[in-house]
Design a protein around this motif. Structure first.
Motif: not given
Ligand SMILES: [Mg+2]
Ligand SMILES: Nc1ncnc2c1ncn2[C@@H]1O[C@H](COP(=O)(O)OP(=O)(O)OP(=O)(O)O)[C@@H](O)[C@H]1O
Lengths: 503, 328
Positions: A42, A84, A163, A401
């Motif tokens: 990310s 994301q 993402d 994430g």
């Molecule tokens: Mg990520």
């Protein structure tokens, strides 16, 4: 080469998120960007799209060096992105979200009629039926995700970046997305695709780049890689087949476990038809079904998030009151929700504080969880769930994430409830940690915790569950036990009567 | 019906109800005279509330506006008395000053990532202090241009006076509506109210928008100050204490979510009118003391906060229910 990235470096306090990474994207290819949680995927995307400023490195688009300083600049360069994290605004209408920044104007004023038409055009081809003049927030997460994708697709003149776009989509929606992506690839766009579903990687991508600990590990044609080698690249080691070995042996009926909880005729009008549920001590019950079939809603009834129209709950001792989450927690229940992005975390608090939160709430404020105990808990779960962080005091908002999701999971595990509901426990979590979590589930049940697991990944569900209940059209339609718990039987039970009935 | 419009309907419904109550009690209140006075008396509040609406929509707050209005009156009065510049020039100058003042606050909020509450609180003291520096007395405004402004009105049928400042207020609302609902800037304002991080990822230029928002509010406060000085014919540093809170109340009664991201500029006009109507009712009644206004406004505020909570719950259950947005 459409896009070339050379020696890209980005440092956050305490972490080197990207360390001299290179990445190439051809026009007309789908390029999967893979790696563990916290590998830097990310971050790479955010540097590329102007959300972060890289410390060093070079990005060239069509041979021209670019350095977007804001996401809108990247959009103007023809790079459309689905980030994301939640990336649209629930308080704006669907149309406003879709057209944001490119609103059609007449006489300098935004024309809402034009905008509505434009939005409907953008959504055509995705097979969803939404009123674009409604607030986005009134629609389900899956719809919101599709809207986000539609927006990014429309913005991407040259490059489309996704993402983890499929995390909250069901199989049919994923197929539809893939068709859209293939169409764009054939039109000559370059597409970057991040996911933790390896099946999807092999189904869609032409090439694969793997990152690990912020470093570029390998870039290869998908055809030249197999699953095992790919996982080795990602983890830097082979993945033990432990999950399979430990998987519940559905063939033999083990010792009968004592019944712990009994729910009778739980229902809520218009949401879930009445269902009974018995759960034994140390048992794992799986809840299978399509998105929107009533799986999550069933769980919400059990945890008191939604009031029930009918239904009672009791344990070995007597009736249990579960008319609110608070009561449910007091009764020793836990619930790690599906939408952990919004429901789960307090981004500004540290990992330690986030993990201690639910436990503290359960104890009441009169009996604080001591600092050392908090530290011990944090330490334990950082290790057990393999949360990638420099230390336990880092703010959760600064984690990747997948690692944020692990923190939410840790919080409920730390409470040590007797009955824990896990809604999509491994979504967004990498293969390595995936195995860890399944292992953890086995450990917990051995200690006597009972679990209700909801998952769209049938293999995973079957691997952990003693019993699988199939939910369809808001009713519990089948219960599979023992040798019946196989992928085929579950799929058949889900598909029975087909989806035509719904329509 | 679109749920996003519910708060606006509620606002209008309450206003109509208030009108009805007034009409039943005092049938002669239904005259253009009362209407004209309502617009004139609340002109400065309506204008400043438009700016406040934009600020609140973005998830911020501007506590400085009451002081800025007072400063404006004093600035104009003192400049007219001492500088010899013509009134329109002074007004233009003032608007530049207050707009820059707002822009500076917006810049600080963005650059230092400070809560708007703190920055505009400082702005409130600063502006009030600046007004005191100019004078500590009430300075009367004597100027032919001002006399003309004060006497400018359109005689409506029924002898009601639609004054210039009343029209200016309506025009401000119209401008506010366009800015908030029909421009890209407005879309960015709503986006910020929905969440700064998300807004940034969607391509909102956060800094620029924040500066713009508070500059707009500063401009509106300056304009409101001009109107207030026309209305009172003087400048007084102690004037309009607490007006920022009244404006916030009008915005909330107008159906705008205090946490930002949802609301209507038109609702704010209705909110101002509702508050003005209550005031008028109490004046007409004669036996009620004026603190009843505050009590009713307090009650209305509570009602709206409860209503918005309820609506929020309504929309979240809609979100979770499987029917909403089920794929075909
Ligand atoms: Mg990520
Ligand atoms: N805003 C931030 N502040 C501090 N550290 C950050 C920030 N964002 C990311 N990091 C750190 O950078 C590293 C890479 O994070 P990144 O989000 O790129 O991972 P990822 O590969 O996308 O993982 P996932 O699969 O979990 O999404 C992590 O160690 C993370 O803790």
């Amino acid at each position: 080469m459409l896009l070339t990235i050379r020696s890209l470096t980005k440092t956050f306090p305490g972490t080197k998120a990207l360390d001299g990474v290179r990445f190439d994207l051809r026009a007309g290819e789908v390029h999967a960007l893979l790696g563990e949680n916290g590998a830097g995927k990310s971050t790479l995307i955010k540097c590329l799209t102007g959300a972060y400023r890289p410390d060093a490195g070079e990005i060239r688009l069509d041979g021209q060096p670019i350095a977007p300083r804001s996401t809108s600049e990247a959009q103007e360069l023809g790079i459309g992105t689905v980030y994301q994290e939640v990336n649209l605004l629930p308080n704006l209408t669907v149309a406003q979200n879709l057209c944001f920044g490119r609103e059609p104007r007449r006489f300098g004023m935004v024309s809402s009629r034009e905008m509505k038409r434009m939005a409907q055009d953008m959504l055509s081809g995705y097979g969803i039926d939404v009123d674009v003049s409604r607030d986005l927030g009134t629609y389900s997460v899956a719809i919101q995700q599709i809207v986000a994708i539609a927006r990014a697709v429309a913005l991407s003149g040259k490059v489309l970046i996704l993402d983890e776009p499929t995390a909250s989509l069901d199989a049919r929606e994923v197929e539809m997305l893939f068709d859209v992506v293939r169409g764009l690839r054939d039109r000559g766009l370059g597409i970057v695709f991040v996911t933790h579903f390896l099946d999807q990687v092999f189904a869609l991508s032409d090439r694969i780049t793997v990152l690990r600990n912020g470093c570029h590990i390998v870039t290869e044609d998908t055809a030249a890689l197999d699953r095992v080698r790919l996982i080795e690249h990602m983890l830097g080691r082979a993945l033990e087949d432990e999950v399979e070995h430990r998987a519940v042996d559905h063939g033999v009926a083990g010792p009968v476990k004592p019944e712990m909880l009994a729910f009778d005729a739980m229902s809520r009008r218009g949401v879930v038809e009445p269902f009974d549920l018995r759960i034994a001590k140390g048992e794992v019950v799986g809840l299978a079904g399509l998105l929107g079939s009533g799986r999550t809603e069933s769980a919400e009834l059990l945890f008191g998030i939604r009031g029930t129209t009918t239904g009672t709950a009791r344990d070995e001792v007597g009736p249990v009151r579960i008319d609110s989450p608070r009561a449910a927690i007091a009764a020793g229940f836990g619930f790690a929700p599906e939408d952990r992005k919004t429901d789960g975390i307090v981004a500004d608090l540290s990992i330690r504080e986030n993990i201690a939160l639910a436990l503290q709430a359960r104890r009441g404020w009169a009996r604080p969880v001591s600092r050392t105990e908090q530290a011990r808990l944090a330490e334990t779960y950082i290790k057990r769930l393999d949360i990638r962080t420099s230390d336990a005091e880092k703010a959760v908002g600064e984690l990747s994430g997948g690692n944020q999701q692990k923190v939410v999971l840790a919080r409920w595990l730390a409470m040590n409830p007797r009955f824990l509901i896990l809604d999509e426990p491994t979504r967004g979590i990498d293969v390595g940690a995936h195995a860890e979590i399944l292992r953890l589930i086995h450990e917990l049940t051995a200690e006597g915790m009972s679990l209700l697991v909801i998952s769209s990944e049938l293999d995973e569900l079957i691997a952990v569950s003693d019993r699988v209940i199939v939910v369809r059209d808001r009713a519990h339609v089948a219960e599979l036990t023992g040798a019946d718990v196989t992928t085929e039987t579950v799929v058949r039970a889900i598909a029975d009567h087909g989806r035509e009935e719904v329509a | 019906m679109n749920p996003r419009l519910y708060p606006l309907y509620a606002t209008i419904g309450i206003f109509l109800f208030a009108c009805l109550v007034c009409y039943i009690q005092f049938p002669f209140m239904a005259s253009t005279r009362v209407l004209g006075n309502l617009l004139t008396d609340n002109a400065y509040l309506g204008i400043v509330a438009v700016g406040m609406t934009i600020v609140i929509l973005s998830g911020g707050i501007d506590l400085s506006v009451g002081s800025v209005i007072a400063f404006s009156g004093v600035f104009i009065a003192v400049m007219l008395r001492d500088s010899g510049l013509p009134a329109p020039v002074i007004m233009a100058l003032l608007l530049v000053v207050t707009t820059l003042f707002g822009a500076a606050m917006g810049g600080l909020i963005h650059a230092l990532a400070m809560p708007p509450f703190i920055v505009t609180l400082a702005g409130m003291f600063l502006a009030r202090g600046a007004a005191y520096m100019l004078t500590i007395d009430s300075v009367p405004i004597v100027d032919p241009f001002y006399d003309r402004l004060q006497d400018a009105y359109y005689l409506m049928p029924g002898k009601g006076r639609l004054t210039l400042i009343g029209v200016l207020m309506l025009a401000s609302v119209a401008v506010g509506m366009i800015v908030a609902h029909r421009t890209r800037f407005g879309a960015s304002v709503f986006a910020l109210g929905g969440g700064v991080q998300t807004a940034r990822l969607m391509g909102v230029r956060v800094g620029r928008t924040t500066v713009g928002i508070y500059a707009f509010s500063g401009f509106m406060a300056g304009l409101s100050g001009i109107v207030f000085s026309v209305y009172t014919g003087s400048g007084y540093p102690l004037a309009t204490v607490g007006t920022e809170l009244t404006a916030i109340a009008a915005v909330v009664i107008g159906g705008t979510l205090l946490t930002g991201g949802s609301g209507f500029v038109f609702g704010t006009l209705i909110g101002v009118m509702t508050m003005g109507l209550i005031q008028t009712y109490i004046v007409f009644d004669g036996s009620l003391s004026s603190w009843w206004t505050k009590i009713v406004i307090g009650g209305l505020l509570l009602l709206f906060i409860v209503l918005q909570k309820g609506l929020l719950r309504l929309t979240t259950t809609r979100l979770a229910s499987p029917q909403a947005g089920a794929p075909v």
